[in-house]
Design an enzyme around this catalytic site. Structure first.
Site, PDB file in Angstrom:
ATOM      1  N   GLU A  72       6.690 -22.394   7.800  1.00 31.94           N
ATOM      2  CA  GLU A  72       7.017 -21.529   8.934  1.00 31.94           C
ATOM      3  C   GLU A  72       8.026 -22.168   9.879  1.00 31.94           C
ATOM      4  O   GLU A  72       8.613 -21.509  10.741  1.00 31.94           O
ATOM      5  CB  GLU A  72       5.759 -21.147   9.712  1.00 31.94           C
ATOM      6  CG  GLU A  72       5.134 -22.252  10.516  1.00 31.94           C
ATOM      7  CD  GLU A  72       3.973 -21.740  11.377  1.00 31.94           C
ATOM      8  OE1 GLU A  72       3.986 -22.031  12.589  1.00 31.94           O
ATOM      9  OE2 GLU A  72       3.078 -21.063  10.838  1.00 31.94           O
TER      10      GLU A  72
ATOM     11  N   GLU B  59       0.807  -1.214   0.000  1.00 31.89           N
ATOM     12  CA  GLU B  59       0.000   0.000   0.000  1.00 31.89           C
ATOM     13  C   GLU B  59       0.847   1.274   0.000  1.00 31.89           C
ATOM     14  O   GLU B  59       0.334   2.369  -0.261  1.00 31.89           O
ATOM     15  CB  GLU B  59      -0.923   0.018   1.229  1.00 31.89           C
ATOM     16  CG  GLU B  59      -2.025  -1.024   1.213  1.00 31.89           C
ATOM     17  CD  GLU B  59      -3.114  -0.742   0.197  1.00 31.89           C
ATOM     18  OE1 GLU B  59      -3.094   0.337  -0.406  1.00 31.89           O
ATOM     19  OE2 GLU B  59      -3.990  -1.607   0.009  1.00 31.89           O
TER      20      GLU B  59
END
Length: 304
Positions: A114, A83
């Site tokens: 992970e 953004e």
């Protein structure tokens, strides 16, 4: 720390019978739990502020802000990073989001990624991490091996390291230079850290990037004066920003934007000072893009 002892894995006494509640009761309890998050973050304001100052310092030295995490945490980092260019006109490489498992992990839950500590290091090495960068590791539990590996590598390189966690006394906190610990309590659904923990992480990242961009002069008043006009909506927003900043008419704002090659900040400076062409760009560059400083100098010097 044993997973059962983590703050993020505890059962919420208020929702033990949530499966027996009506729809409205479920929504009410979720909402009530969400309202706890801002008060928790209020206690982290000093830590968040300190990290913002480190980010701004890194930017001014040519460094980058790197978000890295797995699952929800990694996705939130990528969202915040993505953004920044349209909102603040930054280079896409200034704020970077990295998720365990790469792009595929943005839309799919990939098994085991992970847990790969070495890959956390590799992913930072692959973007040529330097000591000028600042690395923000994000993990609700504060114990994700992938993110720990990334922080350990960043420390070795000499980059500033930050942990954004939702558990007390986490492993990541022991590694990083700075820790933002938002302990929001047990989730409505036990262990579902996409909920309150995810909300807290999103709010923290909003603060880190937004405050840093404000400090870099990307905002004038409360207007996003470096907005990129990549579509009609954003073009119209830029026109409105110029009008709000200057009091100009719609036609004047659109003309100035066009004359300044669709650079919102430059259009504001042109209308405010009466300067034209390259004079506007030169004055902005002299002040490193800080519009308020450029305007102040113009009127201080009596150039009007």
């Amino acid at each position: 720390m044993e997973i059962a002892k983590l703050n993020t894995e505890q059962q919420n006494a208020k929702t033990m019978n949530i499966d027996l509640m009506s729809t409205e009761e479920i929504i009410t309890v979720i909402n009530q739990e969400d309202t706890l998050v801002p008060n928790v973050l209020a206690r982290q304001v000093p830590n968040i502020s300190e990290v913002v100052d480190r980010i701004v310092a890194a930017f001014k030295k040519g460094g980058r802000l790197i978000y890295i995490g797995a699952g929800t945490s990694g996705r939130l980092g990528i969202i915040d990073a993505s953004e920044c260019p349209p909102t603040f006109g930054t280079d896409p490489g200034l704020v970077v989001g990295i998720i365990a498992g790469g792009k595929e992990a943005m839309t799919e839950a990939l098994e085991g990624v992970e847990d790969d500590k070495q890959q956390g290091q590799n992913d930072l090495a692959n973007i040529n991490l330097t000591s000028e960068d600042i690395v923000v590791g994000i993990a609700a539990s504060g114990r994700t091996p992938y993110t720990i590996g990334a922080l350990e590598y960043a420390k070795k390189i000499g980059a500033v390291t930050v942990s954004v966690v939702c558990s007390k006394d986490s492993e990541m906190e022991k590694i990083s230079d700075h820790t933002i610990s938002a302990v929001v309590g047990p989730e409505v659904i036990t262990g579902s850290t996409r909920m309150k923990a995810g909300t807290a992480q999103k709010l923290i990242l909003n603060m880190l990037s937004t405050a840093s961009m404000i400090k870099l002069g990307k905002v004038y008043g409360n207007l996003m004066v470096d907005v990129q006009m990549t579509n009609e909506k954003l073009h119209n927003r830029a026109v409105n920003i110029v009008k709000m900043a200057t009091g100009a008419s719609d036609e004047e704002a659109r003309t100035a934007i066009k004359e300044q090659n669709y650079h919102t900040k430059a259009a504001i400076l042109q209308i405010t000072t009466g300067l034209r062409g390259t004079e506007v760009k030169e004055l902005l560059e002299k002040h490193d893009g800080y519009l308020r400083n450029a305007i102040s100098e113009f009127y201080k010097d009596g150039a009007n």
